[in-house]
Scaffold this motif. Structure first.
Motif, mmCIF file in Angstrom:
data_model
loop_
_atom_site.group_PDB
_atom_site.id
_atom_site.type_symbol
_atom_site.label_atom_id
_atom_site.label_comp_id
_atom_site.label_asym_id
_atom_site.label_seq_id
_atom_site.Cartn_x
_atom_site.Cartn_y
_atom_site.Cartn_z
ATOM 1 N N ARG A 167 41.559 36.508 45.874
ATOM 2 C CA ARG A 167 41.966 35.209 46.435
ATOM 3 C C ARG A 167 41.791 35.197 47.950
ATOM 4 N NH1 ARG A 167 47.309 32.062 44.870
ATOM 5 N NH2 ARG A 167 45.894 30.720 43.746
ATOM 6 N N ILE A 168 42.155 36.276 48.605
ATOM 7 C CA ILE A 168 41.992 36.365 50.061
ATOM 8 C C ILE A 168 40.513 36.313 50.429
ATOM 9 C CG2 ILE A 168 42.253 37.902 52.052
ATOM 10 C CD1 ILE A 168 44.904 38.828 50.724
ATOM 11 N N LEU A 169 39.701 37.104 49.718
ATOM 12 C CA LEU A 169 38.270 37.134 50.021
ATOM 13 C C LEU A 169 37.603 35.792 49.716
ATOM 14 C CD1 LEU A 169 37.291 40.705 48.814
ATOM 15 C CD2 LEU A 169 37.579 39.893 51.161
ATOM 16 N N ARG A 170 38.044 35.130 48.675
ATOM 17 C CA ARG A 170 37.484 33.819 48.348
ATOM 18 C C ARG A 170 37.791 32.820 49.453
ATOM 19 N NH1 ARG A 170 39.970 29.641 44.875
ATOM 20 N NH2 ARG A 170 38.357 28.094 44.491
ATOM 21 N N GLY A 171 39.004 32.849 49.974
ATOM 22 C CA GLY A 171 39.363 31.974 51.084
ATOM 23 C C GLY A 171 38.557 32.278 52.335
ATOM 24 N N GLU A 172 38.383 33.571 52.617
ATOM 25 C CA GLU A 172 37.572 33.962 53.772
ATOM 26 C C GLU A 172 36.122 33.533 53.593
ATOM 27 O OE1 GLU A 172 38.245 35.478 56.720
ATOM 28 O OE2 GLU A 172 40.376 35.316 56.269
ATOM 29 N N PHE A 217 39.652 29.747 39.030
ATOM 30 C CA PHE A 217 40.451 29.614 37.813
ATOM 31 C C PHE A 217 40.817 30.980 37.239
ATOM 32 C CE2 PHE A 217 40.699 29.301 33.164
ATOM 33 C CZ PHE A 217 41.780 28.444 33.046
ATOM 34 N N VAL A 218 39.845 31.887 37.148
ATOM 35 C CA VAL A 218 40.111 33.229 36.597
ATOM 36 C C VAL A 218 41.114 33.973 37.472
ATOM 37 C CG1 VAL A 218 39.063 35.476 36.114
ATOM 38 C CG2 VAL A 218 37.912 33.391 35.389
ATOM 39 N N THR A 219 40.964 33.851 38.777
ATOM 40 C CA THR A 219 41.904 34.505 39.693
ATOM 41 C C THR A 219 43.305 33.950 39.522
ATOM 42 O OG1 THR A 219 40.118 34.860 41.277
ATOM 43 C CG2 THR A 219 42.354 35.044 42.112
ATOM 44 N N ASP A 220 43.440 32.637 39.424
ATOM 45 C CA ASP A 220 44.757 32.021 39.241
ATOM 46 C C ASP A 220 45.394 32.421 37.915
ATOM 47 O OD1 ASP A 220 44.622 30.829 41.703
ATOM 48 O OD2 ASP A 220 43.955 28.880 40.931
ATOM 49 N N VAL A 221 44.597 32.510 36.869
ATOM 50 C CA VAL A 221 45.126 32.943 35.573
ATOM 51 C C VAL A 221 45.641 34.369 35.664
ATOM 52 C CG1 VAL A 221 44.450 33.547 33.201
ATOM 53 C CG2 VAL A 221 43.792 31.342 34.154
ATOM 54 N N MET A 222 44.868 35.244 36.308
ATOM 55 C CA MET A 222 45.294 36.638 36.434
ATOM 56 C C MET A 222 46.534 36.773 37.320
ATOM 57 S SD MET A 222 43.442 38.415 34.461
ATOM 58 C CE MET A 222 43.922 40.037 34.980
ATOM 59 N N LEU A 223 46.651 35.925 38.340
ATOM 60 C CA LEU A 223 47.838 35.963 39.199
ATOM 61 C C LEU A 223 49.078 35.478 38.464
ATOM 62 C CD1 LEU A 223 46.410 34.754 42.620
ATOM 63 C CD2 LEU A 223 47.472 36.956 42.147
ATOM 64 N N ALA A 224 48.899 34.654 37.453
ATOM 65 C CA ALA A 224 50.032 34.129 36.701
ATOM 66 C C ALA A 224 50.616 35.162 35.746
ATOM 67 C CB ALA A 224 49.609 32.892 35.920
ATOM 68 N N HIS A 277 45.746 44.259 40.033
ATOM 69 C CA HIS A 277 45.764 44.163 41.487
ATOM 70 C C HIS A 277 44.562 43.435 42.099
ATOM 71 C CE1 HIS A 277 48.991 47.008 41.008
ATOM 72 N NE2 HIS A 277 49.276 46.878 42.284
ATOM 73 N N TRP A 278 43.474 43.283 41.385
ATOM 74 C CA TRP A 278 42.295 42.648 41.987
ATOM 75 C C TRP A 278 42.484 41.174 42.339
ATOM 76 C CZ3 TRP A 278 39.754 38.464 40.182
ATOM 77 C CH2 TRP A 278 39.915 38.129 38.844
#
Length: 179
Positions: A55-60, A14-21, A49-50
């Motif tokens: 998101r990539i690392l979370r998927g991995e 959720f935090v990552t998605d908010v920051m990407l938005a 930029h984080w």
């Protein structure tokens, strides 16, 4: 974060998605609010930029945690710390290294843009954005080379980091090394 629990994974997602938005124009606002300078530019670029790398690392991480050898290790009674250190971290470390290296070109362009607009590094600091801002004053007088050379240096620096990141990715990825 999948190894830390579903709730932690959901919060991180959720935090990552908010920051990407959030748009990158917030770099300007954040850098301006912090008063400009080196620390403000570093913080503004880091904050914006984080999320991509996270998101990539979370998927991995989620993919590695579902691998049979990780599940077997956990079924054999290995503690979470052992699984994370011996199975997950060796898989994520190259991803993190390459991801950080590939973010550098984007961060360099953002630093140059912030500095060019006056929200970045101080004019007394040697920076490409400062050189380009100074060159803009002399373009009307026909001194085009004052802008071309710093721009070419910026382009060469960005391409060098991109080439280095791509080479490192191919070096660390056995599947891509065979292609």
């Amino acid at each position: 974060l999948a190894g830390l629990g579903r709730r932690a994974d959901a919060v991180a997602g959720f935090v990552t998605d908010v920051m990407l938005a959030l748009p990158h124009l917030l770099l300007l606002l954040l850098s301006f609010m912090l008063g400009g300078g080196t620390a403000a530019v570093i913080l503004a670029i880091a904050v914006s930029h984080w999320p991509r790398l996270a998101r990539i690392l979370r998927g991995e991480l989620r993919q590695v945690m579902a691998m049979p050898y990780v599940e077997t290790s956990r079924a054999l009674g290995r503690p979470r710390r052992f699984v994370l250190v011996h199975h997950v971290l060796p898989h994520l470390a190259p991803q993190l290294l390459v991801g950080v290296l590939l973010m550098f070109p984007h961060a360099i362009l953002h630093e140059a843009g912030l500095t060019f607009l006056g929200f970045g590094l101080e004019p007394s600091r040697p920076a490409t954005g400062v050189m380009l801002a100074e060159a803009m004053r002399h373009l009307g007088a026909g001194r085009w080379w004052l802008a071309v050379f710093p721009g070419a240096i910026l382009l060469a620096l960005v391409l060098a980091f991109d080439l280095l990141g791509g080479s490192l990715r191919r070096l660390l990825s056995p599947a891509e090394a065979r292609l």
